[in-house]
Design a protein around this motif. Structure first.
Motif: not given
Length: 203
Positions: A5-10, A43-53
């Motif tokens: 995972k690239d932290p810059a994308v997050r 979004v799913y890769t870094y947060f799992g869902s929109m709620d995760g965002l």
């Protein structure tokens, strides 16, 4: 092999969501990634869902607040230090008004509640040092004084960062802090000097 995972994308997606909040744009999966160069799958890769965002957005607000608090020195004037922390709190709210608003939206849990609680601990420790130095009465509870300090700043900066009042309104914060600390036992003249010194520190 799993892709690293690239932290810059997050960070990119968090900043994009904050910008959309500022512009009052509806945030959907597709609108969030539009123009970013990343796919909706990110979004799913870094947060799992929109709620995760949304959880990450709340957490990011406290992460940046902690980064503002960390450089505030622990000097031989704990009252100035406490006021300096409040000045840093206000500065963080003005610098990141969108994240600041989301920080206190309890509709979504935090990713790390202890990390958020740690920001309050900065204030608690300064209040405790003030008590140990004899600036505050022995009966004062440092946690209570820290919460009151936070509340005094929060109310005003909320009305400035995301509300109808001008930045000049923030001139009331050191007045409120001085009244609070004098009520907690500090000498009025000494308190005014300490609060003024802390409030003037660079955020």
């Amino acid at each position: 092999m799993a892709r690293t995972k690239d932290p810059a994308v997050r960070t990119l997606l968090i900043e994009r969501a904050a910008q959309m909040l500022r512009a009052r744009e509806p945030i959907t999966l597709r609108s969030l990634v539009a123009g970013t160069g990343v796919s909706t799958m990110a979004v799913y890769t870094y947060f799992g869902s929109m709620d995760g965002l949304w959880k990450a957005l709340r957490q990011e607000g406290f992460t940046r607040l902690a980064a503002k608090f960390a450089p505030v020195p622990a000097s031989d004037d704990p009252v100035a230090d406490l006021a300096g922390l409040i000045a840093a709190y206000v500065g963080n709210a003005l610098e990141h008004p969108d994240l600041y608003r989301v920080m206190f939206d309890a509709s979504f849990d935090l990713e790390d509640l202890k990390a958020a609680d740690a920001t309050l601990e900065f204030l608690v420790q300064a209040a405790r040092r003030g008590q140990e130095a004899g600036r505050f009465r022995a009966a004062i509870v440092p946690l209570d004084l820290a919460i009151r300090s936070w509340a005094a700043a929060h109310g005003l900066v909320s009305l400035v960062a995301n509300g109808p009042l001008s930045a000049e309104t923030l001139e009331h914060v050191p007045i409120l802090l001085t009244a609070l600390y004098v009520n907690a036992g500090d000498d009025p003249d000494r308190c005014r000097r300490s609060v003024a010194a802390g409030w003037a520190r660079p955020a």
